[in-house]
Design an enzyme around this catalytic site. Sequence first.
Site, mmCIF file in Angstrom:
data_model
loop_
_atom_site.group_PDB
_atom_site.id
_atom_site.type_symbol
_atom_site.label_atom_id
_atom_site.label_comp_id
_atom_site.label_asym_id
_atom_site.label_seq_id
_atom_site.Cartn_x
_atom_site.Cartn_y
_atom_site.Cartn_z
ATOM 1 N N LYS A 99 0.757 -1.115 -0.309
ATOM 2 C CA LYS A 99 0.067 0.081 -0.009
ATOM 3 C C LYS A 99 0.829 1.151 0.002
ATOM 4 O O LYS A 99 2.049 1.344 0.305
ATOM 5 C CB LYS A 99 -1.045 0.117 1.351
ATOM 6 C CG LYS A 99 -0.242 0.200 2.556
ATOM 7 C CD LYS A 99 -1.175 0.380 3.677
ATOM 8 C CE LYS A 99 -0.329 0.587 4.802
ATOM 9 N NZ LYS A 99 -1.222 0.862 6.113
ATOM 10 N N ARG B 9 0.533 5.642 0.908
ATOM 11 C CA ARG B 9 -0.433 6.738 1.345
ATOM 12 C C ARG B 9 -0.036 8.031 0.487
ATOM 13 O O ARG B 9 0.974 8.524 0.140
ATOM 14 C CB ARG B 9 0.016 6.971 2.781
ATOM 15 C CG ARG B 9 -0.268 5.969 3.811
ATOM 16 C CD ARG B 9 -0.552 6.734 4.990
ATOM 17 N NE ARG B 9 -0.746 5.495 5.898
ATOM 18 C CZ ARG B 9 -1.768 5.140 6.625
ATOM 19 N NH1 ARG B 9 -3.030 5.741 5.823
ATOM 20 N NH2 ARG B 9 -2.003 4.279 7.320
ATOM 21 N N ASP C 254 -2.762 -5.816 11.566
ATOM 22 C CA ASP C 254 -2.282 -4.237 11.574
ATOM 23 C C ASP C 254 -1.885 -3.944 13.083
ATOM 24 O O ASP C 254 -2.479 -4.515 13.914
ATOM 25 C CB ASP C 254 -3.252 -3.509 10.832
ATOM 26 C CG ASP C 254 -2.475 -2.374 10.330
ATOM 27 O OD1 ASP C 254 -1.320 -1.902 10.638
ATOM 28 O OD2 ASP C 254 -3.276 -1.607 9.447
ATOM 29 N N ASP D 34 -7.387 2.946 12.466
ATOM 30 C CA ASP D 34 -7.588 4.384 12.755
ATOM 31 C C ASP D 34 -9.075 4.444 12.164
ATOM 32 O O ASP D 34 -10.111 4.372 12.628
ATOM 33 C CB ASP D 34 -6.736 5.418 12.330
ATOM 34 C CG ASP D 34 -6.996 6.915 12.800
ATOM 35 O OD1 ASP D 34 -7.808 7.141 13.587
ATOM 36 O OD2 ASP D 34 -6.231 7.869 12.275
ATOM 37 N N THR D 35 -9.096 5.029 10.986
ATOM 38 C CA THR D 35 -10.309 5.339 10.089
ATOM 39 C C THR D 35 -11.013 4.066 9.319
ATOM 40 O O THR D 35 -12.170 4.026 9.138
ATOM 41 C CB THR D 35 -10.191 6.499 9.140
ATOM 42 O OG1 THR D 35 -9.401 5.886 8.200
ATOM 43 C CG2 THR D 35 -9.602 7.669 9.777
ATOM 44 N N GLY E 195 -10.023 2.900 6.835
ATOM 45 C CA GLY E 195 -9.700 3.028 5.094
ATOM 46 C C GLY E 195 -8.780 1.805 4.523
ATOM 47 O O GLY E 195 -9.118 1.383 3.717
ATOM 48 N N THR E 196 -7.569 1.600 5.344
ATOM 49 C CA THR E 196 -6.592 0.577 4.956
ATOM 50 C C THR E 196 -7.363 -0.624 4.843
ATOM 51 O O THR E 196 -7.117 -1.148 3.952
ATOM 52 C CB THR E 196 -5.605 0.750 5.716
ATOM 53 O OG1 THR E 196 -4.799 2.170 5.554
ATOM 54 C CG2 THR E 196 -4.567 -0.175 5.192
#
Length: 139
Positions: A19, A21, A45, A49-50, A52-53
């Site tokens: 990935k 960013r 992971d 957090d959000t 998204g990943t």
Amino acid sequence: ERARAFAKKLRVPLAIIDKRREDADVVEVMNVIGIVQGKICLIVDDMIDTGGTLVRGARALLDKGAEKIYACCTHGVFARDAISRICEAPVEQVVATNSIPLSNEGQKCGKIKVLSVGRLLARAIRSIHEETSVSKLFI
């Protein structure tokens, strides 16, 4: 190195999601390295957090033919819309520790399971007090 050690401990093949960013909150999944066709996958992971990943990674695995996807993390921050993203994401379950308390919204999402780190922290404190290895707890 840690991913290989984890896969070896579980006695499973390793696949890696490459990935990049684009920005602090923008993730673009580039490639899945390894064979995931017909496999049950576990995304590991350090922090969600959000979300998204996690969501982009899960979709990339599905695009490569993964059968089911699970995820785990050490710290479930679950900021902003993370809970709703996870509830709608193509993952069976997300396991996180209780290092950060789960919100009421998170408790209502049937996909999130929280495990306590209490015993691990107690063992670490004991190891420090007895001047023995703390790193052995994580190997």
